[in-house]
Design an enzyme around this catalytic site. Structure first.
Site, PDB file in Angstrom:
ATOM      1  N   LYS A  63      -3.910  -2.172  14.939  1.00 49.06           N
ATOM      2  CA  LYS A  63      -3.185  -1.314  15.876  1.00 49.06           C
ATOM      3  C   LYS A  63      -3.916  -1.191  17.199  1.00 49.06           C
ATOM      4  O   LYS A  63      -5.133  -1.121  17.245  1.00 49.06           O
ATOM      5  CB  LYS A  63      -3.013   0.083  15.289  1.00 49.06           C
ATOM      6  CG  LYS A  63      -1.874   0.164  14.318  1.00 49.06           C
ATOM      7  CD  LYS A  63      -1.717   1.545  13.759  1.00 49.06           C
ATOM      8  CE  LYS A  63      -2.906   1.996  12.976  1.00 49.06           C
ATOM      9  NZ  LYS A  63      -3.235   1.199  11.830  1.00 49.06           N
TER      10      LYS A  63
ATOM     11  N   GLU B 142       0.834  -1.209   0.000  1.00 43.90           N
ATOM     12  CA  GLU B 142       0.000   0.000   0.000  1.00 43.90           C
ATOM     13  C   GLU B 142       0.870   1.261   0.000  1.00 43.90           C
ATOM     14  O   GLU B 142       2.074   1.200   0.254  1.00 43.90           O
ATOM     15  CB  GLU B 142      -0.930   0.011   1.216  1.00 43.90           C
ATOM     16  CG  GLU B 142      -0.181   0.078   2.545  1.00 43.90           C
ATOM     17  CD  GLU B 142      -1.014   0.687   3.669  1.00 43.90           C
ATOM     18  OE1 GLU B 142      -1.520   1.811   3.493  1.00 43.90           O
ATOM     19  OE2 GLU B 142      -1.143   0.030   4.715  1.00 43.90           O
TER      20      GLU B 142
HETATM   21  N1  PSU Z   1      -1.561   1.303   9.786  1.00 42.45           N
HETATM   22  C1  PSU Z   1      -0.340   1.918   9.860  1.00 42.45           C
HETATM   23  N2  PSU Z   1      -0.116   2.992   9.106  1.00 42.45           N
HETATM   24  C2  PSU Z   1      -1.039   3.457   8.248  1.00 42.45           C
HETATM   25  C3  PSU Z   1      -2.307   2.787   8.152  1.00 42.45           C
HETATM   26  C4  PSU Z   1      -2.516   1.727   8.951  1.00 42.45           C
HETATM   27  O1  PSU Z   1       0.513   1.516  10.617  1.00 42.45           O
HETATM   28  O2  PSU Z   1      -0.764   4.431   7.570  1.00 42.45           O
HETATM   29  C5  PSU Z   1      -3.304   3.232   7.124  1.00 42.45           C
HETATM   30  C6  PSU Z   1      -3.643   2.034   6.209  1.00 42.45           C
HETATM   31  O3  PSU Z   1      -3.580   2.494   4.876  1.00 42.45           O
HETATM   32  C7  PSU Z   1      -5.059   1.681   6.584  1.00 42.45           C
HETATM   33  C8  PSU Z   1      -5.602   3.036   6.950  1.00 42.45           C
HETATM   34  O4  PSU Z   1      -5.763   1.073   5.543  1.00 42.45           O
HETATM   35  O5  PSU Z   1      -4.539   3.633   7.691  1.00 42.45           O
HETATM   36  C9  PSU Z   1      -6.866   2.969   7.747  1.00 42.45           C
HETATM   37  O6  PSU Z   1      -7.433   4.241   7.776  1.00 42.45           O
HETATM   38  P1  PSU Z   1      -8.965   4.413   8.198  1.00 42.45           P
HETATM   39  O7  PSU Z   1      -9.011   3.982   9.633  1.00 42.45           O
HETATM   40  O8  PSU Z   1      -9.231   5.884   7.998  1.00 42.45           O
HETATM   41  O9  PSU Z   1      -9.771   3.529   7.284  1.00 42.45           O
END
Ligand code: PSU
Ligand code: MN
Length: 305
Positions: free
Chosen positions: A158, A24
């Site tokens: 996380k 990603e």
């Molecule tokens: N986990 C990380 N760093 C990130 C993300 C997740 O350690 O940058 C990013 C990933 O791209 C994940 C997104 O899909 O955050 C999730 O964001 P949201 O909760 O807004 O869907």
């Protein structure tokens, strides 16, 4: 109409039958500061290559969905300011407008499936945020896992998230959550979460076979592979708990909502751990890249349905 472009390296890998691992780009633009984001992105790509697969970092640049970036494109993205964060809802609009955006786990899964890539390595997926009973903040990553047939290798969700609620939503949506090498669900920077993983597999071969078996059964959706951070690099859960609590309070105080929440919390935890969270983050992504390359290689040896 083809709506994506393969990089020369990915086209060559496909022609040669080399396994491919999707990566990603939101982690580059929104997950880590420059220049560590660029260094990490390069290191992750090299780790995939060293383990027998070709990395396909995915992003939308000037309206084109790229499957695989050249090093110059990677550098451009890592330095770019104001890049959009693209999830399932945002991709088509960004492309129609000729915009540039980084793909989240959900959007990267969509792109990977379009390009016939079955395995994807990242750091951590999005999930159900703490306080979701009021905010309704549940990442689109969870619904994506239930409908797009890509195996996602992450270090668990996380610990900034509400992990029990995240697990419940995944279960409701029929997403297999598979811990690797331990019974407990890992929690990103920590190996322990206090939560038993629903499933456990200990080898890349078994994970590959389970991926194929889902397709054979006609089940849509992917698998979440929860790969614990190596012990030498983890931050123990009890060290992190008060830091996460403080970061979460700060996000509340500053009225951070929606797409801004995950990047804000990651940055705040980076500050509060004096950079230690970033070191751990880098190491767990590398560890996931190794496992994803091994799974992609095993899948390459299995018949397609
Ligand atoms: N986990 C990380 N760093 C990130 C993300 C997740 O350690 O940058 C990013 C990933 O791209 C994940 C997104 O899909 O955050 C999730 O964001 P949201 O909760 O807004 O869907
Ligand atoms: Mn959200």
């Amino acid at each position: 109409m083809t709506c994506y472009t393969l990089s020369p390296a990915i086209r060559a890998a496909k022609d040669a039958g080399t396994p491919v691992v999707a990566l990603e780009s939101t982690i580059i633009t929104h997950g880590m500061p420059y220049p560590q984001n660029l260094e990490t992105a390069r290191l992750v790509e090299q780790t995939v290559r060293d383990n027998g697969a070709e990395p396909a970092t995915i992003a939308v640049m000037d309206g084109t969905l790229h499957i695989g970036l050249t090093d110059a494109q990677l550098e451009q993205l890592a330095q770019a300011k104001g890049v959009a964060k693209l999830s399932r809802a945002d991709m088509a609009v960004c492309m129609a407008q000729g915009g540039t955006g980084a793909t989240t786990v959900a959007a990267t899964m969509i792109a990977a499936q379009l390009a016939g890539i079955e395995v994807f390595a990242t750091g951590g997926i999005g999930g159900v945020h703490k306080g979701a009973e009021d905010s309704f903040d549940i990442s689109a990553d969870l619904a994506e896992l239930s409908q797009t047939a890509v195996t996602v290798v992450a270090a668990g969700a996380k610990a900034i998230l509400d992990l029990p609620k995240t697990m419940e939503v995944l279960e409701t949506n029929g997403v297999p959550v598979i811990a690797v090498g331990q019974d407990e669900l890992p929690a990103f920077w920590s190996r322990a979460s206090g939560i038993k993983a629903p499933l456990r597999l200990d080898s890349a071969g078994e994970i590959a076979r389970a991926h194929r078996m889902r397709a054979t059964l006609g089940l849509p959706g992917g698998q979440l592979i929860a790969n614990p951070i190596p012990a030498a690099h983890e931050i123990p859960a009890d060290t992190l708990a008060p830091i996460i609590a403080e970061a979460t309070r700060d996000a509340d105080t500053h009225g951070i909502t929606g797409k801004g929440v995950t990047p804000y919390l990651l940055q705040r935890i980076y500050e509060l751990t004096e950079g230690r969270s970033l070191d751990a983050n880098i190491q767990l992504v590398l560890n996931n890249a190794r496992l994803a390359a091994a799974i992609a290689s095993e899948l390459g040896a299995l018949p397609r349905n």
